[in-house]
Scaffold this motif. Sequence first.
Motif, PDB file in Angstrom:
ATOM      1  N   GLN A 365       0.834  -1.204   0.000  1.00  0.00           N
ATOM      2  CA  GLN A 365       0.000   0.000   0.000  1.00  0.00           C
ATOM      3  C   GLN A 365       0.858   1.240   0.000  1.00  0.00           C
ATOM      4  N   GLN A 367       1.390   5.414   0.388  1.00  0.00           N
ATOM      5  CA  GLN A 367       0.836   6.579   1.031  1.00  0.00           C
ATOM      6  C   GLN A 367       1.583   7.812   0.569  1.00  0.00           C
ATOM      7  N   SER A 389      -3.873   7.130   9.419  1.00  0.00           N
ATOM      8  CA  SER A 389      -2.800   6.441   8.703  1.00  0.00           C
ATOM      9  C   SER A 389      -2.595   6.996   7.294  1.00  0.00           C
ATOM     10  N   PHE A 390      -3.332   8.023   6.916  1.00  0.00           N
ATOM     11  CA  PHE A 390      -3.142   8.645   5.613  1.00  0.00           C
ATOM     12  C   PHE A 390      -3.480  10.129   5.740  1.00  0.00           C
ATOM     13  N   SER A 420      -8.856   3.924   9.078  1.00  0.00           N
ATOM     14  CA  SER A 420      -8.929   5.380   9.198  1.00  0.00           C
ATOM     15  C   SER A 420     -10.030   5.891   8.283  1.00  0.00           C
ATOM     16  N   THR A 438     -11.395   6.605   3.171  1.00  0.00           N
ATOM     17  CA  THR A 438     -11.177   5.549   4.156  1.00  0.00           C
ATOM     18  C   THR A 438     -10.183   4.510   3.670  1.00  0.00           C
ATOM     19  N   THR A 439      -9.562   3.836   4.626  1.00  0.00           N
ATOM     20  CA  THR A 439      -8.718   2.677   4.341  1.00  0.00           C
ATOM     21  C   THR A 439      -9.482   1.384   4.587  1.00  0.00           C
ATOM     22  N   ASN A 440     -10.751   1.493   4.937  1.00  0.00           N
ATOM     23  CA  ASN A 440     -11.558   0.316   5.257  1.00  0.00           C
ATOM     24  C   ASN A 440     -11.890  -0.467   3.996  1.00  0.00           C
ATOM     25  N   GLY A 486      -4.618   2.965  -2.561  1.00  0.00           N
ATOM     26  CA  GLY A 486      -5.041   2.249  -1.376  1.00  0.00           C
ATOM     27  C   GLY A 486      -6.094   2.963  -0.551  1.00  0.00           C
ATOM     28  N   ILE A 487      -6.521   4.155  -0.958  1.00  0.00           N
ATOM     29  CA  ILE A 487      -7.540   4.914  -0.237  1.00  0.00           C
ATOM     30  C   ILE A 487      -8.824   4.919  -1.059  1.00  0.00           C
TER      31      ILE A 487
END
Length: 666
Positions: A365, A367, A389-390, A420, A438-440, A486-487
Motif C-alpha cells: 500500500q 501513502q 494512517s493517511f 482510518s 477511508t482505508t476500510n 489504497g484509499i
Amino acid sequence: MELELVFHWIIKTSVMASIMAVLILLVNFALRNKLEAKWRYAIWMLLIFRLLIPYNIQSPWSVYGLMPNSISISMAKNVNLMTNDSIYQINDVSDKDVLLTKGQSSINKQSNTKAEESILKDLSYGKILAIVWLVGVIVLAISVVVYNLAFYFQVRRELSAPDVRMSELMEECTCKLGLRNNLPIIITNKIEVPCLYGIFGSKLLLPKSLVNRLTEENLRHIFIHELVHYKRKDILINWLSVAAQIAHWFNPLIWYSFAKMREDCELACDVDTLSLLKPEEYQSYGFSIISLVTSAQSSQFPGTTGFLGNKNHQQIKRRIKMIKSFHKPTLKWKCTAVVLFISLGLVGCSTSLSNSTPVVGANTQKQPVQLNRSSPVMDGSFDYNKSLSFTPLLPSYTAGSLFTDSSAYKEISPPSNNVSRYLARYGGGEKFFMIHETTNPKGMTPLYFAGMDQGTKTQIKIGDVPATLYESENANANAIQFIKNGIEYTAGTRHDGGISLDDLKKICESLAVPVNSPPSNFYIDKTGPTAPEGLSFKTPQAGDIAIPQGFKFQVESSSIKIEGDVRSEVLSLLYTAGASNLSVEIGKGDHPFGKSTPLLTPGSDFDTKQIGATKVLLRKKNYDQNLPAAKFTVPRNGLECIIYMTGQESEVDKVVESILRAYLKQ
C-alpha cells in the motif's frame, strides 16, 4: 497524473543507477588485470537489475544511506513533481488557502481559485518534463522495433545453408557445449560479420562475402563463440539493456556503461570459448578474430551478438591481449569475484532502511509522502496526524460550496482491523456534498451513504482511475466511489441538492489539496492491549478490579471524541461469566457517557451510599436491570465511573472499592 509518477520513479532510479554504474566502473578498472572477464560482465547485470526492478530492497549496507537525505525526497525538490499521487509540499498550501478551525472551517471562492492555480503552476514543470521524456521513449522504442522488424523480415526469407561440412561442424560444436539442438545456419548478404540472431528460434548468420574464405578452423571458432552467446542468453540480456537505455535515454552515463558492458560481454564470451579449446588453439583463435577485422561494420541490432562485438579497434586489441595472456583463474580470485558481486549487490541494488520510501507499482500500500507537514495539536497534547494512517485530500474544485465541517475516525481492533476515515462536508441546507475517505476494505459505511449501494451502479472513470457511480432513489442521493493509492474516496450529493453529476465528477478529479489542519470532529475507537494509549488519564489494569467469582476478563476498549471544543474519553473493561456481563467504564471530559442518561434522576432510580470518602449511586434493588449498577466519581482526579452488572449489592460494592484502591495507588 500517473505519467508524472512514472517519470519521478525513472528520475530517482536513474540517479541511483548512475551511482551504481560508477561503482562498477571503478571496480572493473581497479581489477581489470585480476578479475576474470566473465565476472566483470556478470557485475553489469546488477545495473540492469537496478534500472528495471520497480521496487526497492532495503538493506543497512546500502550506499544510498550515506547520502544526507532520501534520494526520492531530494529528487522531488529538484524536479518539483507536485502530483496528487506522489509528493506534496505542504508549505505550498498556506493557511490562507485552506483554513480549518475548531468550530468552523471555510474555503472561499477566491482561495479555491488561488489554490487551483498554484497547484497547476507547480504541476506544469513536472508534466512538461514527463511528456518530453515520454516522447523520447516512444521515438527510440519505435526506431528500435522498426529497425529490427525490417531485419527480421529480410532474414527469414533466407534459406538454411545446405553445406554438409558446416552442418557436421555445427553438430560437433553443439555437442561440445552440451546443447541439444543445432542452430540453423543462414548465409546472407544482409550482414558483413558472423552473428547470432533471435531470442526465440535463434539462428547463426554468416555473410556471403566471407563464407568462401573461411577455413574449417575459422568456422569452428565462430560456431563455438556464437553458441556460447546462445547458451548464456546474451541476446536476452542485450534486449534488457536496450530497454533500460530507452527508458533512461537522457542519461549519458547509462549509455556509456552499457557500451562497456557489451565490450565485457565479448571478452567474457572469449574466455568461455578459450576454456573449450586446447591451449595450442588459443593463438589460432586470436588469428580468426584478426582475419575478420576488415572495413566491414558489425551488426548493431539488439537481437544479435556479433563475432567481432562492436568492431571497436581498441576492443579488438583488448581481446587479442586477453587471448595472448589467457589462463584459468585461481580459486582465490573466484572467491574474490563472488564476494565483490554480493557486496556490490548489497550496496548498490538496495535502499537504506532509514531512507526507504514507498515505490510506484509495488504490491504493498502506497501513502503520500509529506514534506514540511505541520502538526496541529487540538488541546496541547493530541495530534491527529499521528492517529490517521493517511493524509486526507480536499478538492480544489468545490462547485461554489464552502467547506463547513469535517470529521475523522480511527478504529483499531486487533489482530487485523486498523481503519482510518475522513469525512468532509461542503455547503449547507439542500445544496451540499460530502466526501468520505477511508482505508476500510468494506467501503462506505457512514450514515449519509447508508443504502447507497442498493441503487443503480454505473462504471465510469475519474481521470484514468476506474470508478462507480451510485444513483439511489431510496436514499435520494448520488455518489461516486473510486480507489486510489489504497484509499477509497466517495463523494456524494442529493439528487436535488444543486450539485450536478458533472460537478461531482470534477470534485472527484480535483481531490489534490492535503488537509493541513485538524478536523472539526475526531473519533478514535480502540480495542485490545493498545486501548489505553492516547487517553489523557491513567487507567487501572484489568487485574485491579475485584470481579465476582466465575467472571473472566474479555477485552479492553477505549473511545476518544473531540467535537469542536468538547472532548470526552472513555475506557471500558469487559468481564463475562457465561451469559452474564460485567462492564466497567471510566470517563473524562464533557458528558463522556452521553447527555441523555438515566443517571440524571438519582432520586427515583438510585440509592446514595458512602464508600470511604466517595459518594456512590447504586441502582435500586429489583429495578430495571438495564440501568447501570453504580455510578461514582473518583475524588482525586474527577474521573466518572459507571459499572454495568447483575448481582448482589455487596459484589457491586467490592468492584467500586477495588477501582478506588487502584487510583489511590497511582
